[in-house]
Structure formats: structure tokens, C-alpha cells
Design a protein around this motif. Sequence first.
Motif, PDB file in Angstrom:
ATOM      1  N   ASP A  33      60.398  49.141   7.921  1.00 19.41           N
ATOM      2  CA  ASP A  33      59.664  49.037   9.184  1.00 19.41           C
ATOM      3  C   ASP A  33      58.943  50.353   9.494  1.00 19.41           C
ATOM      4  O   ASP A  33      57.803  50.348   9.973  1.00 19.41           O
ATOM      5  N   THR A 147      59.166  47.318  14.837  1.00 20.93           N
ATOM      6  CA  THR A 147      58.003  48.079  15.285  1.00 20.93           C
ATOM      7  C   THR A 147      56.738  47.429  14.737  1.00 20.93           C
ATOM      8  O   THR A 147      55.701  47.404  15.399  1.00 20.93           O
ATOM      9  N   ASP A 183      62.919  44.461   8.426  1.00 22.47           N
ATOM     10  CA  ASP A 183      63.712  44.668   9.647  1.00 22.47           C
ATOM     11  C   ASP A 183      64.434  43.398  10.095  1.00 22.47           C
ATOM     12  O   ASP A 183      65.441  43.478  10.783  1.00 22.47           O
TER      13      ASP A 183
END
Length: 353
Positions: A33, A147, A183
Motif C-alpha cells: 500500500d 491508502t 492491504d
Amino acid sequence: MKVPDQSDIVSLVEMTASSSAITISTHIRPDGDAVGSSVAMLHFLLAQGKDAYVILPHHAPETVGFLLESVPEGRIIVHEDTPEPALGAILRSDLIISLDYNDFKRTEALQEALENSKARKILIDHHLDPSLGKFDLVFSQTQTSSTCELLFNILKALPQTKGDASNLPIECRTALMTGMTTDTNNFANSVFPGTLQMASELLASGVDRDAILGRLYRSDREQRLRLKGKLLYENLRITSDGVAYIILDRKTLESYGIKEGETEGFVNEPLSIRDVKMSIFLKEDKEKFRVSIRSKKGVSANLCARLHFNGGGHELASGGSLPVPGTVKDAVEAARYIEETTHIFINKENETR
Ligand SMILES: [Mn+2]
């Protein structure tokens, strides 16, 4: 999917337009990520004609190394290799974009340079407890997969993209899909409606998900699988409180020739057992054990990491560390420490929060 605040988007546009040199920063030992969001941001800014650099504290793990192949020479600087150019780039920049961390602490050796920089600072992150006071503009959303997902929604809201993801450079889209995939552990954890919508839009736009999966999950070295087998067979312990833990010492790590990032995901395996509520993975590093914690709903990995392992992160996925010698002096004591603290944690601390 939570649409980013329009006034924040306007500020972001203004700040990037008025800056001449941009540093993109992410956390130590960057994961998929961190690398994915940084590379995506870089491609977006380069396509806008901006002078931008990604400063990685450490090398990207091999599994996501393919994302770097698309980046023009010299645009990614690894601090552990070339500290001076990395610090120089930070010093020259008038805008810093921080991705996938909630505080400059998470950049360790780069913390001082970043924090003391006169540049304006933007945070884009999905971890708990962001250090709001240290940034001029904050995009923080914890109810999101990654993110990369948050950045996807921000980039889509920018005027250049016109609400259509296919207007983003293909390298940017591939990096976003990659970071979101790692993620969520390939859509196993932290999947929200917006996560699937993002995946759908990226797939429709021509992102080659099969190629990404091939690099992420079908390119391991033999030693990785053999070490995983050994750890699950010989090192896995499960307490009567339903806490699974694995301790990987340096000797074993070295005897298998394991590289940085190759133990990623091991911590998830014990959660496949019905009665296991939380899984803890310890890996010996210089003067500490690095700690990864994953939990099932109802048990807070974040609270456990904060109370007992000098860390934190997300509710069900957190990390931390145990200094050696310090709280514990070796693997035997570490095992005892885990059993004692998690017994209290599961039976008292987690219940009363
Ligand atoms: Mn992340």
C-alpha cells in the motif's frame, strides 16, 4: 464510498499547482500500500509535469518491485542506499505529500528532515490517530481498505480526471490496484463497498489484475513456502485464550535465507483456525522483535499493540516492537511475555474498553 471534501480538493489543487518540487513520503519498510500509493501519486504528478520524487526509507519488498519498473530513472530515492540525495530532495521540496502513515515518526531516520522542512505538508492516510497538527491539509479516513483506495477517490475528484478513473495514467491505476489488493490481503480483509467499486472501475479501465496477482502471489521463492511450513508446523503456539503466536528468531531467518518482506502475510494464517481470536507474529531484528498482530472482530489488535507492544495501526491489523534486551531478553521470554499479557488483554483489557 466517502467522497473527499470539495474544499480539501480545492486546497490540494492549489497546493500542488503552486509548488515547484514535491516530495512523496511513506513509511519505513514500505508495504504494498505504501509503495503502491507513492508510485501512483508520482505517476499522476509527473503526468501533470510536476517535479516530484518518492523518498522510500527502505527498499520496496520484492513482491511489489514490478511497480518500480514503470518509474522514470532517478524519481525514486531509497534513503537506506543513498541518504544524501534523499535528504537533499526533501530539503529542496516546497511540498511534502505523506502517504500511508499517521505521523512522521513512522519514517524514522527521515523524521527530522520531514518535520523541520518549511515545505507545506499534506497527509493522505487510513491509520488511526493521525497527527493532525503537523500537516497543512489532511485526508484521513479509517473506514477504507487502504491508502490506495483513499488516494483513488482523491485523484478521481481532481478536475484533470473529470470523475473518470480511465483518465489516470495506466501505471497510476495499476499501482492503486496493487496497493489495495495487498492491504486487503486480496479482498479478504477491510473490504468496503467503495473498495469493490474502485476495483470494478479500475478493471473496466483496463488494469490487468491477473498480471498483478501473478506478481504478488505466484512469484514466491521456494524458501518462503518452506519457512512458512516450518513455522506453522513447529513454531505455532495457541493459548487457552485463543491467541495464536509464532516467534521467528534470527538464526532461523538466516538459515532459510529470507529477505525483507518475505514473511509478509504469515501472521494471517493462524486466523483460519475457528477458536483463534488473535494472531501475533514476532520476527527478530537488530535489538528487537518486530511484532505484527491481526485479530477477528470483537478483539482489538490496535489496543493490544498499543498496550503491550509499543505500536498501533488499525483496529484488526496492527504492529509494534519489543526491544531486546529490554522488556524481554530472548525468544523464550518473549513467548512468556505474550502468554501473560494476552491473558490479561483478552480477559480484562479488551472487554472493558
Ligand atoms: Mn496501508
